[in-house]
Design a protein around this motif. Structure first.
Motif, PDB file in Angstrom:
ATOM      1  N   LYS A 176      48.247  33.580   1.192  1.00  0.00           N
ATOM      2  CA  LYS A 176      47.006  32.878   1.579  1.00  0.00           C
ATOM      3  C   LYS A 176      45.796  33.798   1.348  1.00  0.00           C
ATOM      4  O   LYS A 176      44.786  33.384   0.773  1.00  0.00           O
ATOM      5  N   LEU A 177      45.933  35.055   1.785  1.00  0.00           N
ATOM      6  CA  LEU A 177      44.817  35.993   1.618  1.00  0.00           C
ATOM      7  C   LEU A 177      44.539  36.240   0.128  1.00  0.00           C
ATOM      8  O   LEU A 177      43.395  36.372  -0.277  1.00  0.00           O
ATOM      9  N   LEU A 178      45.605  36.293  -0.647  1.00  0.00           N
ATOM     10  CA  LEU A 178      45.429  36.531  -2.085  1.00  0.00           C
ATOM     11  C   LEU A 178      44.703  35.344  -2.739  1.00  0.00           C
ATOM     12  O   LEU A 178      43.734  35.514  -3.467  1.00  0.00           O
ATOM     13  N   GLU A 179      45.171  34.138  -2.420  1.00  0.00           N
ATOM     14  CA  GLU A 179      44.642  32.952  -3.100  1.00  0.00           C
ATOM     15  C   GLU A 179      43.284  32.515  -2.562  1.00  0.00           C
ATOM     16  O   GLU A 179      42.401  32.128  -3.315  1.00  0.00           O
ATOM     17  N   CYS A 187      37.781  33.584   5.112  1.00  0.00           N
ATOM     18  CA  CYS A 187      38.938  32.758   4.754  1.00  0.00           C
ATOM     19  C   CYS A 187      39.599  32.203   6.013  1.00  0.00           C
ATOM     20  O   CYS A 187      39.925  31.020   6.092  1.00  0.00           O
ATOM     21  N   LEU A 188      39.750  33.042   7.016  1.00  0.00           N
ATOM     22  CA  LEU A 188      40.450  32.582   8.217  1.00  0.00           C
ATOM     23  C   LEU A 188      39.576  31.638   9.052  1.00  0.00           C
ATOM     24  O   LEU A 188      40.088  30.867   9.849  1.00  0.00           O
ATOM     25  N   ARG A 189      38.271  31.716   8.836  1.00  0.00           N
ATOM     26  CA  ARG A 189      37.384  30.751   9.522  1.00  0.00           C
ATOM     27  C   ARG A 189      37.274  29.449   8.721  1.00  0.00           C
ATOM     28  O   ARG A 189      36.540  28.546   9.079  1.00  0.00           O
ATOM     29  N   GLY A 190      37.998  29.418   7.587  1.00  0.00           N
ATOM     30  CA  GLY A 190      38.011  28.187   6.791  1.00  0.00           C
ATOM     31  C   GLY A 190      36.874  28.096   5.802  1.00  0.00           C
ATOM     32  O   GLY A 190      36.638  27.063   5.190  1.00  0.00           O
ATOM     33  N   GLU A 191      36.148  29.244   5.600  1.00  0.00           N
ATOM     34  CA  GLU A 191      35.065  29.211   4.616  1.00  0.00           C
ATOM     35  C   GLU A 191      35.608  29.674   3.267  1.00  0.00           C
ATOM     36  O   GLU A 191      36.615  30.363   3.204  1.00  0.00           O
ATOM     37  N   LYS A 192      34.920  29.372   2.198  1.00  0.00           N
ATOM     38  CA  LYS A 192      35.369  29.788   0.870  1.00  0.00           C
ATOM     39  C   LYS A 192      35.025  31.243   0.600  1.00  0.00           C
ATOM     40  O   LYS A 192      34.012  31.735   1.081  1.00  0.00           O
ATOM     41  N   ALA A 193      35.885  31.940  -0.169  1.00  0.00           N
ATOM     42  CA  ALA A 193      35.598  33.339  -0.526  1.00  0.00           C
ATOM     43  C   ALA A 193      34.348  33.397  -1.397  1.00  0.00           C
ATOM     44  O   ALA A 193      34.117  32.517  -2.214  1.00  0.00           O
ATOM     45  N   ALA A 194      33.554  34.456  -1.179  1.00  0.00           N
ATOM     46  CA  ALA A 194      32.306  34.570  -1.946  1.00  0.00           C
ATOM     47  C   ALA A 194      32.539  35.203  -3.318  1.00  0.00           C
ATOM     48  O   ALA A 194      31.666  35.253  -4.146  1.00  0.00           O
TER      49      ALA A 194
END
Ligand code: PLP
Length: 360
Positions: free
Chosen positions: A308-311, A352-359
């Motif tokens: 999950k963290l990777l993707e 990511c864990l707050r459900g936001e998209k990676a910048a």
């Protein structure tokens, strides 16, 4: 993911180039390492750890510490033998034993006193008794460290139960906050029962060069030399020559590199604390070992969480499960990126864990 990104000292690289230009340096080398390399290694061990080594019989240079470690396992063990291995486990600590067709008993090493009690109980009750005890402090992945007294007890147990010891001391050069990782060989009697493997991959940033050492018990070293004589023709000679220079003049660089890792550790652990991950600051090594938050542990195992963290966060971490069952619920984060990139990684994990998209 634990691949060092920093570079060796310019002096060492220059020496490598100079030695590569010498026509005499392209033949097969001595399979146990050049005389001068073993001597320089022994001199450094005495300076750094107060350990005197006979570099003819008690030191061997190999193609990285992983190579000497695994061939030592092959030299010592066979079908029906058993090795005690620390858990969670750096994979080669398990697989080198398996490749020697021997059995593994994994014992939790994260509390060193309890680990020793378990070693003692296993050695007392197992038949046939364990042949080898594998140690690795500072430990990868759990970052557990020990004090010198720990090794005093190890030697007592080895004498009492008759097992041999292999101490993987890969992170002995990377210590923080004034902590000095003790050498197993610095304890009286250690050389009677075991060996210690070390590397130039970490403190000297020479990971791709493949230069490591095994030192200690002369009979064990002889057995390793025999096995290696079948497998390889030694390390490329220019690498050994540059290694001699690094060992002779590289101590400041090693200290600087450890300070660099310490700074990265602070940035990473402080960042993780800010996003609510309780994380202990390791006293040594190139990693942070942390339990990811309970709400996520309840939802997914460490492999899925790492994916999950990777993707979604675009951050690569090692799932604890990769180090065996004892690693489940944990992640290992490597300190191989600079402080800026580490801050960025923590920000992206938080988003990511707050459900936001990676910048990105
Ligand atoms: C515990 C441990 N032992 C050995 C090694 C291998 O080091 P080398 O590059 O000397 O083979 C590593 C490297 O990742 C390690 O973490």
């Amino acid at each position: 993911m634990g691949n060092p990104t920093d570079v060796p000292e310019p002096l060492v690289i220059e020496k490598l180039c100079e030695a590569a230009r010498d026509e005499r340096n392209h033949r097969y080398s001595v399979s146990t390492g050049l005389f001068n390399l073993r001597r320089e290694f022994a001199l450094r061990y005495e300076r750094k750890h107060g350990v005197k080594l006979d570099f003819d019989t008690e030191v061997l240079a190999g193609l990285g510490s992983k190579e000497v470690f695994s061939h030592m396992c092959l030299a010592l063990m066979g079908p029906g033998d058993t090795a005690i291995v620390p858990a969670p486990s750096f994979p080669i600590h398990i697989y080198a034993v398996a490749l020697a067709s021997a059995n593994v008993i994994s014992l939790d090493c994260t509390q060193p006193d309890r680990f020793l009690s378990s070693v003692s109980a296993v050695a007392e009750h197992l038949y046939p008794k364990p042949k080898v005890l594998i140690l690795n402090f500072p430990h990868n992945p759990s970052t557990t460290v020990v004090e010198r007294d720990f090794f005093v007890d190890v030697v007592k147990l080895a004498r009492r139960f008759g097992f041999m010891v292999i101490h993987d001391f890969a992170y002995g050069d990377v210590c923080f906050d004034g902590y000095r990782a003790p050498s197993f060989l610095s304890v009286p009697g250690a050389k009677e029962v075991g060996v210690e493997t070390t590397t130039m991959s970490k403190g000297y940033n020479m990971a791709g060069w493949r230069l490591g050492f095994c030192a200690g018990n002369a009979e064990m070293i002889r057995a390793l030399a025999t096995i290696k004589g079948y497998y390889d023709y030694g390390i490329f000679q220019p690498i050994q020559i540059a290694g001699i220079l690094a060992l002779r003049h590289g101590e400041e660089g090693v200290e600087r590199q450890a300070a660099e890792y310490q700074g990265r550790r602070d940035v990473l652990v402080d960042g993780l604390e800010r996003i609510g991950w309780e994380t202990q600051k390791p006293k040594a090594g190139m990693f942070v070992w942390t339990r990811y938050p309970q709400e996520w542990r309840e939802r997914m195992g460490s492999i899925d969480f790492a994916m999950k963290l990777l993707e979604e966060a675009e951050v690569a971490v090692s799932p604890g499960r990769g180090f065996g069952e004892a690693g489940e619920g944990y992640l290992r984060l490597a300190l191989v990126e600079n402080e800026h990139r580490l801050k960025q990684a923590v920000r992206q994990i938080g988003r990511c864990l707050r459900g936001e998209k990676a910048a990105g």
